[in-house]
Write a protein that holds these residues in place. Structure first.
Motif, PDB file in Angstrom:
ATOM      1  N   GLY A  40       0.713  -1.303  -0.097  1.00 48.34           N
ATOM      2  CA  GLY A  40       0.081  -0.117   0.134  1.00 48.34           C
ATOM      3  C   GLY A  40       0.747   1.226   0.181  1.00 48.34           C
ATOM      4  N   ARG A  41       2.057   1.211  -0.036  1.00 49.71           N
ATOM      5  CA  ARG A  41       2.865   2.497  -0.041  1.00 49.71           C
ATOM      6  C   ARG A  41       3.847   2.467  -1.305  1.00 49.71           C
ATOM      7  NH1 ARG A  41       6.489  -0.154   4.919  1.00 49.71           N
ATOM      8  NH2 ARG A  41       8.133  -1.208   3.643  1.00 49.71           N
ATOM      9  N   LEU A  42       3.171   2.536  -2.630  1.00 52.40           N
ATOM     10  CA  LEU A  42       4.192   2.680  -3.725  1.00 52.40           C
ATOM     11  C   LEU A  42       3.805   3.784  -4.261  1.00 52.40           C
ATOM     12  CD1 LEU A  42       3.350  -1.010  -5.123  1.00 52.40           C
ATOM     13  CD2 LEU A  42       5.103  -0.096  -3.552  1.00 52.40           C
ATOM     14  N   GLY A  43       3.060   4.801  -3.652  1.00 57.38           N
ATOM     15  CA  GLY A  43       2.906   6.167  -4.516  1.00 57.38           C
ATOM     16  C   GLY A  43       1.925   6.132  -5.582  1.00 57.38           C
ATOM     17  N   ASN A  44       2.041   6.841  -6.827  1.00 50.99           N
ATOM     18  CA  ASN A  44       1.104   6.859  -7.755  1.00 50.99           C
ATOM     19  C   ASN A  44       1.751   6.275  -9.171  1.00 50.99           C
ATOM     20  OD1 ASN A  44      -1.137   7.469  -9.016  1.00 50.99           O
ATOM     21  ND2 ASN A  44      -0.632   9.713  -9.619  1.00 50.99           N
ATOM     22  N   ALA A  84      -2.590 -13.962  -3.234  1.00 48.08           N
ATOM     23  CA  ALA A  84      -3.627 -13.578  -3.801  1.00 48.08           C
ATOM     24  C   ALA A  84      -4.026 -12.226  -3.148  1.00 48.08           C
ATOM     25  CB  ALA A  84      -4.724 -14.701  -3.520  1.00 48.08           C
ATOM     26  N   LYS A  85      -3.918 -11.781  -2.112  1.00 46.48           N
ATOM     27  CA  LYS A  85      -4.117 -10.862  -1.311  1.00 46.48           C
ATOM     28  C   LYS A  85      -3.363  -9.637  -2.031  1.00 46.48           C
ATOM     29  CE  LYS A  85      -5.078  -8.507   2.978  1.00 46.48           C
ATOM     30  NZ  LYS A  85      -5.127  -7.214   2.417  1.00 46.48           N
ATOM     31  N   LEU A  86      -2.097  -9.747  -2.040  1.00 46.75           N
ATOM     32  CA  LEU A  86      -1.102  -8.881  -2.754  1.00 46.75           C
ATOM     33  C   LEU A  86      -1.661  -8.409  -4.057  1.00 46.75           C
ATOM     34  CD1 LEU A  86       1.309  -7.371  -3.125  1.00 46.75           C
ATOM     35  CD2 LEU A  86       2.495  -9.466  -4.071  1.00 46.75           C
ATOM     36  N   CYS A  87      -2.021  -9.320  -4.879  1.00 47.90           N
ATOM     37  CA  CYS A  87      -2.427  -8.916  -6.470  1.00 47.90           C
ATOM     38  C   CYS A  87      -3.920  -8.173  -6.100  1.00 47.90           C
ATOM     39  CB  CYS A  87      -2.876 -10.347  -7.018  1.00 47.90           C
ATOM     40  SG  CYS A  87      -1.270 -10.913  -7.554  1.00 47.90           S
ATOM     41  N   HIS A  88      -4.895  -8.795  -5.292  1.00 52.09           N
ATOM     42  CA  HIS A  88      -6.081  -8.041  -5.100  1.00 52.09           C
ATOM     43  C   HIS A  88      -5.760  -6.707  -4.346  1.00 52.09           C
ATOM     44  CE1 HIS A  88      -9.217  -6.622  -2.103  1.00 52.09           C
ATOM     45  NE2 HIS A  88     -10.160  -7.158  -3.068  1.00 52.09           N
ATOM     46  N   LEU A  90      -3.030  -4.747  -4.796  1.00 44.46           N
ATOM     47  CA  LEU A  90      -2.406  -3.823  -5.924  1.00 44.46           C
ATOM     48  C   LEU A  90      -3.447  -3.285  -6.740  1.00 44.46           C
ATOM     49  CD1 LEU A  90       0.913  -5.917  -6.644  1.00 44.46           C
ATOM     50  CD2 LEU A  90       0.628  -3.579  -5.349  1.00 44.46           C
ATOM     51  N   LEU A  91      -4.173  -4.186  -7.193  1.00 44.58           N
ATOM     52  CA  LEU A  91      -5.595  -3.950  -8.411  1.00 44.58           C
ATOM     53  C   LEU A  91      -6.401  -2.743  -7.757  1.00 44.58           C
ATOM     54  CD1 LEU A  91      -6.122  -7.201  -9.978  1.00 44.58           C
ATOM     55  CD2 LEU A  91      -5.108  -5.388 -11.057  1.00 44.58           C
ATOM     56  N   LYS A  92      -6.690  -2.933  -6.438  1.00 53.46           N
ATOM     57  CA  LYS A  92      -7.763  -1.926  -5.584  1.00 53.46           C
ATOM     58  C   LYS A  92      -6.986  -0.772  -5.419  1.00 53.46           C
ATOM     59  CE  LYS A  92      -9.783  -1.738  -1.228  1.00 53.46           C
ATOM     60  NZ  LYS A  92      -9.550  -2.045   0.162  1.00 53.46           N
ATOM     61  N   ASN A  93      -5.781  -0.671  -4.968  1.00 51.40           N
ATOM     62  CA  ASN A  93      -4.980   0.464  -4.481  1.00 51.40           C
ATOM     63  C   ASN A  93      -4.409   1.437  -5.837  1.00 51.40           C
ATOM     64  OD1 ASN A  93      -5.299   0.077  -1.923  1.00 51.40           O
ATOM     65  ND2 ASN A  93      -3.498  -1.251  -1.622  1.00 51.40           N
ATOM     66  N   TYR A  94      -4.175   0.623  -6.847  1.00 51.40           N
ATOM     67  CA  TYR A  94      -3.541   1.382  -7.961  1.00 51.40           C
ATOM     68  C   TYR A  94      -4.348   0.938  -9.115  1.00 51.40           C
ATOM     69  CZ  TYR A  94       0.111   1.196  -4.250  1.00 51.40           C
ATOM     70  OH  TYR A  94       0.575   1.490  -3.120  1.00 51.40           O
ATOM     71  N   PRO A  95      -5.398   1.417  -9.245  1.00 53.12           N
ATOM     72  CA  PRO A  95      -6.446   1.079 -10.475  1.00 53.12           C
ATOM     73  C   PRO A  95      -6.206   1.454 -11.744  1.00 53.12           C
ATOM     74  CG  PRO A  95      -7.603   2.640  -9.322  1.00 53.12           C
ATOM     75  CD  PRO A  95      -6.340   2.284  -8.542  1.00 53.12           C
ATOM     76  N   ARG A  96      -5.023   2.499 -11.860  1.00 57.58           N
ATOM     77  CA  ARG A  96      -4.652   2.798 -13.180  1.00 57.58           C
ATOM     78  C   ARG A  96      -3.240   2.547 -13.603  1.00 57.58           C
ATOM     79  NH1 ARG A  96      -6.861   8.122 -11.350  1.00 57.58           N
ATOM     80  NH2 ARG A  96      -4.715   8.230 -10.332  1.00 57.58           N
ATOM     81  N   ALA A  97      -2.652   1.728 -12.601  1.00 56.79           N
ATOM     82  CA  ALA A  97      -1.397   0.954 -13.019  1.00 56.79           C
ATOM     83  C   ALA A  97      -1.359  -0.269 -13.781  1.00 56.79           C
ATOM     84  CB  ALA A  97      -0.555   0.908 -11.742  1.00 56.79           C
ATOM     85  N   LYS A  98      -0.318  -0.477 -14.554  1.00 57.81           N
ATOM     86  CA  LYS A  98      -0.258  -1.833 -15.157  1.00 57.81           C
ATOM     87  C   LYS A  98       0.646  -2.473 -14.276  1.00 57.81           C
ATOM     88  CE  LYS A  98      -0.230  -4.853 -18.593  1.00 57.81           C
ATOM     89  NZ  LYS A  98      -1.257  -5.772 -18.620  1.00 57.81           N
ATOM     90  N   ILE A  99       0.181  -3.813 -13.946  1.00 61.66           N
ATOM     91  CA  ILE A  99       1.034  -4.686 -12.869  1.00 61.66           C
ATOM     92  C   ILE A  99       1.427  -5.610 -13.574  1.00 61.66           C
ATOM     93  CG2 ILE A  99       0.760  -6.056 -10.882  1.00 61.66           C
ATOM     94  CD1 ILE A  99      -1.699  -4.335 -10.212  1.00 61.66           C
TER      95      ILE A  99
END
Length: 160
Positions: A40-44, A84-88, A90-99
């Motif tokens: 949860g602390r990756l910026g934008n 699974a929680k990590l992926c969930h 990341l998608l929730k916290n950074y919806p515009r990022a390509k992971i």
């Protein structure tokens, strides 16, 4: 890799020896440094590169069962539910990022299969590294160059 992509690093939140789940080497509690607790602390970011699973494999962290919701604290001490929680998250916290998940070469079939299954479930791209030269299990200079080149090749195609 950043130079190859003409990119800019916003945040590097990597920790040497960290695991995706909360179980580390010698069954130690790694919840202070696990990927699942740092996500949860990756910026934008525009792009998130997750290179994980290696230490979970080497530390022989519990693999656990596939679980895609309602994670308990205890669940996160096993690889599959934590992944699974990590992926969930990341998608929730950074919806515009390509992971992208980067999967090291020479890991156990359980880790490899789990990463592929969970990435498929969340529609996260998985980059499987191939033929990474290593010394004492860690990439050599040539191995790191191959690592960067393989990731850059995938990202360049996607970023067109």
């Amino acid at each position: 890799l950043i130079t190859m992509l003409n990119g800019k690093l916003e945040k590097n939140d990597s920790w040497s020896g960290s695991t995706i789940c909360n179980t580390g080497y010698g069954r130690a509690d790694y919840s202070d440094r696990s990927f699942v607790n740092r996500s949860g602390r990756l910026g934008n970011p525009d792009i998130i590169l997750v290179c994980g699973g290696t230490n979970d494999c080497w530390a022989k962290s519990p693999i656990g069962e596939y679980k895609y919701s309602d994670w308990s604290r205890e669940d996160l001490y096993s690889f599959r539910p934590a992944m699974a929680k990590l992926c969930h998250d990341l998608l929730k916290n950074y919806p515009r990022a390509k992971i992208y998940f980067i999967l090291n070469s020479e890991l156990s079939p359980e880790i490899n299969d789990s990463v592929h299954e969970i990435c498929r479930h969340y529609r996260i791209s998985c980059i499987d590294l191939q033929n990474i030269e290593k010394k004492s299990d860690h990439p050599s200079v040539a191995g790191m160059e191959a690592f960067a080149s393989q990731v850059a090749e995938v990202l360049k195609k996607d970023l067109k």
